[in-house]
Enzyme design. Structure first.
Site, mmCIF file in Angstrom:
data_model
loop_
_atom_site.group_PDB
_atom_site.id
_atom_site.type_symbol
_atom_site.label_atom_id
_atom_site.label_comp_id
_atom_site.label_asym_id
_atom_site.label_seq_id
_atom_site.Cartn_x
_atom_site.Cartn_y
_atom_site.Cartn_z
ATOM 1 N N HIS A 71 55.591 5.933 -118.397
ATOM 2 C CA HIS A 71 55.378 5.685 -119.830
ATOM 3 C C HIS A 71 53.961 6.038 -120.269
ATOM 4 O O HIS A 71 53.784 6.869 -121.187
ATOM 5 C CB HIS A 71 55.720 4.235 -120.169
ATOM 6 C CG HIS A 71 55.329 3.837 -121.560
ATOM 7 N ND1 HIS A 71 55.861 4.422 -122.684
ATOM 8 C CD2 HIS A 71 54.420 2.911 -122.004
ATOM 9 C CE1 HIS A 71 55.317 3.881 -123.764
ATOM 10 N NE2 HIS A 71 54.439 2.965 -123.377
ATOM 11 N N HIS A 95 46.634 2.011 -121.544
ATOM 12 C CA HIS A 95 46.842 1.174 -122.733
ATOM 13 C C HIS A 95 47.623 -0.099 -122.473
ATOM 14 O O HIS A 95 47.559 -1.042 -123.264
ATOM 15 C CB HIS A 95 47.499 1.989 -123.855
ATOM 16 C CG HIS A 95 48.965 2.235 -123.677
ATOM 17 N ND1 HIS A 95 49.463 3.325 -123.002
ATOM 18 C CD2 HIS A 95 50.049 1.538 -124.105
ATOM 19 C CE1 HIS A 95 50.786 3.287 -123.019
ATOM 20 N NE2 HIS A 95 51.162 2.225 -123.684
ATOM 21 N N GLU A 99 47.482 -5.822 -121.133
ATOM 22 C CA GLU A 99 48.648 -6.624 -121.539
ATOM 23 C C GLU A 99 49.539 -6.987 -120.361
ATOM 24 O O GLU A 99 50.034 -8.106 -120.271
ATOM 25 C CB GLU A 99 49.458 -5.837 -122.568
ATOM 26 C CG GLU A 99 50.700 -6.561 -123.064
ATOM 27 C CD GLU A 99 51.544 -5.663 -123.948
ATOM 28 O OE1 GLU A 99 52.671 -6.072 -124.259
ATOM 29 O OE2 GLU A 99 51.078 -4.575 -124.305
ATOM 30 N N ASP A 100 49.754 -6.042 -119.435
ATOM 31 C CA ASP A 100 50.790 -6.228 -118.410
ATOM 32 C C ASP A 100 50.255 -6.459 -117.003
ATOM 33 O O ASP A 100 51.039 -6.692 -116.082
ATOM 34 C CB ASP A 100 51.710 -4.996 -118.377
ATOM 35 C CG ASP A 100 52.503 -4.842 -119.663
ATOM 36 O OD1 ASP A 100 52.651 -5.850 -120.380
ATOM 37 O OD2 ASP A 100 52.966 -3.735 -119.958
ATOM 38 N N ASP A 162 52.817 6.089 -128.377
ATOM 39 C CA ASP A 162 53.416 5.021 -127.575
ATOM 40 C C ASP A 162 54.763 4.607 -128.166
ATOM 41 O O ASP A 162 55.770 4.481 -127.457
ATOM 42 C CB ASP A 162 52.449 3.831 -127.539
ATOM 43 C CG ASP A 162 53.063 2.596 -126.903
ATOM 44 O OD1 ASP A 162 53.592 2.693 -125.783
ATOM 45 O OD2 ASP A 162 53.021 1.514 -127.539
ATOM 46 N N ASP A 282 72.484 21.495 -149.584
ATOM 47 C CA ASP A 282 71.214 22.014 -149.074
ATOM 48 C C ASP A 282 70.857 21.382 -147.725
ATOM 49 O O ASP A 282 69.910 20.619 -147.596
ATOM 50 C CB ASP A 282 70.090 21.789 -150.089
ATOM 51 C CG ASP A 282 70.038 20.350 -150.582
ATOM 52 O OD1 ASP A 282 71.032 19.634 -150.401
ATOM 53 O OD2 ASP A 282 69.001 19.955 -151.131
#
Length: 733
Positions: A71, A95, A99-100, A162, A282
């Site tokens: 990712h 990034h 957080e993880d 992301d 169109d």
């Protein structure tokens, strides 16, 4: 590649766990090869960031089962396509580490530098915080994201890529979660991409969101488009050939190509215009790319000579670019078999900017003009977001304001000096006033649109010239919030009203506190500093003004504050019934409201009730609505009296029953005017017989003035009955 061994950062990962993605992996090699524009030193730093990120995420997998490192690698790869700098690429790789994993901002700053660490922190979510609702969490995340974006535009570019990769890999999630993420993408991220001029990304996010919100509709529409693509291939080729031939004959050097419209744009057209798929003719648009700006207009003339243009469908975004920097000529022609043909005409630089938007600031730095102009415009927009956030009451309010400003439709209007302003579609004269200057908006009372007076709620059209008439004293009307369009305008009006309400409430609270202190033989100015310190310490308030405001809105009883100010024993406090009355003069500010249900006027016996949102609300003592609540929460009731000198005008309603005769309304109006009163509103209840009931809202000074007006009306021979409407029940009859 830098392969220096480092201990795993995540303590939960075994040291001997094998790498999920090595230097010989094809995806990694493609990524590294795409960074050929970086220096050797920057490339080494990016490789180090990849190694660090891979070790942090080692052992983690996405819901799809893929190694998690795929990712951040995909996000960094998308930024590499835009030729973003090394700091942005490194932040994209890292990034999710804060957080993880167990990585801290300080560790990232030490390893990769402060700019990278701050970008990663700006991208980190707030999942660890507790919120009352999903909406509140989304609003706070949105606020943090936009403020981080204001500090560094690279934050949102990384965030958007992301989100794009997450949308491309939603298939493994539960249907309800897919729909929630897709709807958030459609409402927030796609409009941000559009606002930044990232057209390619904007269209892809829209289509992916459409596919996940309405999978069945997407599949049906996709099959339908494929089925007609072959049938229309010959017609598309015929149109392309005719366009190219005509431009060549006119001596315009150009590239002409067709483009299939996205499924989401086709779907929106079907919904908005209530068309079936077969009625959408169109499905293809055509784009003409020329050498320079003058060639755009020459190409336009040639094509208008080839096919008839559709009236009202020409837009010149060359002379007046969109706020996201987009420039093109748009026209719709009637082609073969009556088919509408949408054509965009632009230069190569404009085409490049239309595809990549603000990212072109990095992608094509050497070209200068277009990318730098857009970067400057984006910076100003971000500054306006910061200003809007500072004026919003909370994250949810800011979220709603910013969502409004992300709508793509615009109108272009002019100041009296000829300056062009861009406003959201549906914007009013009030939006224009605030766009010129906050002080102009706060003081606006009227508007001239194209040199003629018009209501402030008038929606502006492209090309309108607006002049704002201002008053000396700022006084925004809360009713403006019902029709203004711009989120920035809403935030400024609400900020003024909050400030005005606080000041007015504090002034009322000061009067109430002074009255209460007078019962103890004390004056407010003589209260010792220690007394105020005691009140502030126990209440947690920041300043005396907050305490006074809470008294004025009924959130804090004046008697309780006096007890603390004077250091008295609560058991020996005087009963509340002895408080001196608060004097009402009719122009006490936004913290004092004369109730609309009974409309008290000077001379009426009155009673006051404290309301946390409206302040002191004044009713007549016999108001039916207020009598229902007598005896409830005695601390909310305030003894009020009219001030000895009142110079305001007050609204009052009367009912007049008349015999139907020609000219009677004119005679009643004349009688009202002779009594020095003004008519604010008239309505009637005509049962179709000999008699009609008229309802007037008049402006009077007091009860004596009202009595004089009613006598003047009663003396007319056509009037059979006249009465004052005293409360909400009577008004509704």
């Amino acid at each position: 590649m830098n392969t220096e061994a480092r201990a795993p950062v995540n303590p939960e990962i075994p040291p001997d766990l094998p790498s999920a993605l090595g230097s010989d992996d094809p995806a990694y090699r493609v990524f590294i090869d795409s960074l050929d524009y970086l220096s050797a030193a920057d490339l080494a730093r990016v490789e180090e960031a990849f190694v660090f990120s891979e070790r942090c995420h080692r052992g983690q997998a996405r819901i799809s089962g893929e190694a998690y490192i795929t990712h951040p690698l995909a996000v960094a790869g998308a930024l590499a396509d835009w030729k973003m700098d090394a700091v942005a690429i490194m932040a994209a790789l890292l990034h999710d580490t804060i957080e993880d994993t167990g990585v801290t901002k300080e560790e990232l700053a030490q390893r990769f530098g402060k700019p990278v660490a701050e970008l990663v922190e700006g991208l980190s979510k707030l999942d660890r915080l507790e919120f009352a609702s999903q909406h509140e969490a989304q609003a706070e995340n949105f606020r943090k994201m936009l403020l981080a974006m204001a500090r560094d535009i690279r934050v949102i570019l990384i965030k958007l890529t992301d989100r794009l990769h997450n949308m491309q890999t939603l298939g493994s999630m539960r249907p309800d979660k897919r729909r929630r993420i897709a709807r958030e993408t459609l409402e927030i991220y796609a409009p941000i991409a559009n606002r930044l001029g990232l057209n390619t990304l904007f269209r892809e996010l829209q289509d992916l969101a459409f596919q996940n919100i309405y999978p069945n509709r997407y599949e049906v529409l996709e099959r339908a488009v494929k089925s007609v693509r072959g049938n229309r291939k010959e017609m598309v080729q015929r149109i392309l050939s005719s366009l190219a031939d005509k431009l060549a004959q006119a001596g315009v050097k150009a590239e002409v190509f067709g483009r299939q419209k996205t499924l989401y744009s086709i779907y929106r057209k079907m919904i908005e215009k209530h068309l079936s798929f077969s009625q959408v003719l169109d499905l293809y648009g055509f784009r003409v790319v020329v050498e320079d700006e003058m060639s755009c207009y020459r190409a336009l003339g040639a094509l208008h000579a080839l096919y008839k243009p559709l009236p009202g469908k020409f837009k010149d975004y060359l002379a007046i670019p969109k706020v996201n920097g987009y420039q093109s000529l748009h026209t719709t022609l009637i082609g073969p078999y009556g088919t509408p043909i949408e054509i965009q005409i632009r230069t190569r630089d404009m085409h490049r900017l239309a595809q990549e938007g603000v990212a072109s600031h990095w992608l094509y730095k050497e070209s200068g003009k277009f990318s730098d102009d857009l970067h400057d415009k984006t910076t100003k927009w971000l500054e306006s977001l910061v200003e809007m956030q500072s004026m919003s009451g909370d994250s949810s309010e800011f979220y709603e304001h910013a969502k409004v400003d992300l709508f793509p439709d615009e109108v272009f209007v002019f100041t009296p000096n000829g300056k062009i302003l861009t406003l959201p579609r549906g914007a009013t004269a009030v939006d224009f006033a605030y766009a010129v200057h906050t002080d102009i908006g706060n003081r606006c009372v009227a508007a001239r649109i194209n040199r003629e007076f018009a209501p402030l709620r008038t929606e502006l059209q492209n090309g309108d010239q607006i002049e704002i008439v201002t008053a000396v004293i700022p006084n925004p009307n809360p009713a403006w919030l019902k029709f203004v369009k711009s989120g920035r305008t809403r935030s400024k009006i609400r900020h003024f009203l909050r400030s005005a309400h606080h000041d007015s409430s504090a002034a009322l609270g000061k009067r109430m506190l002074s009255s209460e202190l007078a019962r103890y033989g004390q004056r407010l100015q003589d209260v010792p500093v220690a007394g105020w310190g005691r009140v502030l310490d126990r209440s947690g308030a920041q300043a005396e003004g907050h305490i006074l405001s809470e008294i004025g809105t009924g959130q804090r009883p004046a008697g309780d504050v006096v007890v603390e100010l004077l250091g008295l024993d609560p058991a020996k406090a005087l009963p509340a019934s002895g408080t001196a009355p608060v004097l009402i003069n009719g122009s006490d500010g936004v913290a004092v409201h004369l109730s609309t249900c009974c409309q008290p006027i000077p001379g009426d016996p009155i009673v006051g009730s404290l309301d946390a949102t409206r302040g002191l609300v004044v009713h007549t003592h016999d108001c039916l609505r207020i009598r229902r609540h007598l005896g409830q929460d005695a601390q909310k009731w305030v003894d009020v009296e009219w001030a000895p000198e009142v110079h305001s005008q007050f609204d009052v309603r009367i009912r007049v029953e008349i015999r139907n005769q020609r000219g009677v309304l004119a005679r009643i109006s004349s009688a009202i005017a002779e009594a020095d009163s003004n008519i604010m509103h008239i309505s009637m209840d005509d049962a179709g017989g000999m008699y009609t009931t008229l309802y007037f809202t008049l402006q009077v000074r007091d009860r004596k003035h009202l009595a004089r007006v009613m006598r003047g009306i009663r003396h007319l021979p056509e009037v059979s009955r006249i009465s004052r409407i005293r409360d909400s029940e009577e008004r509704s009859t």
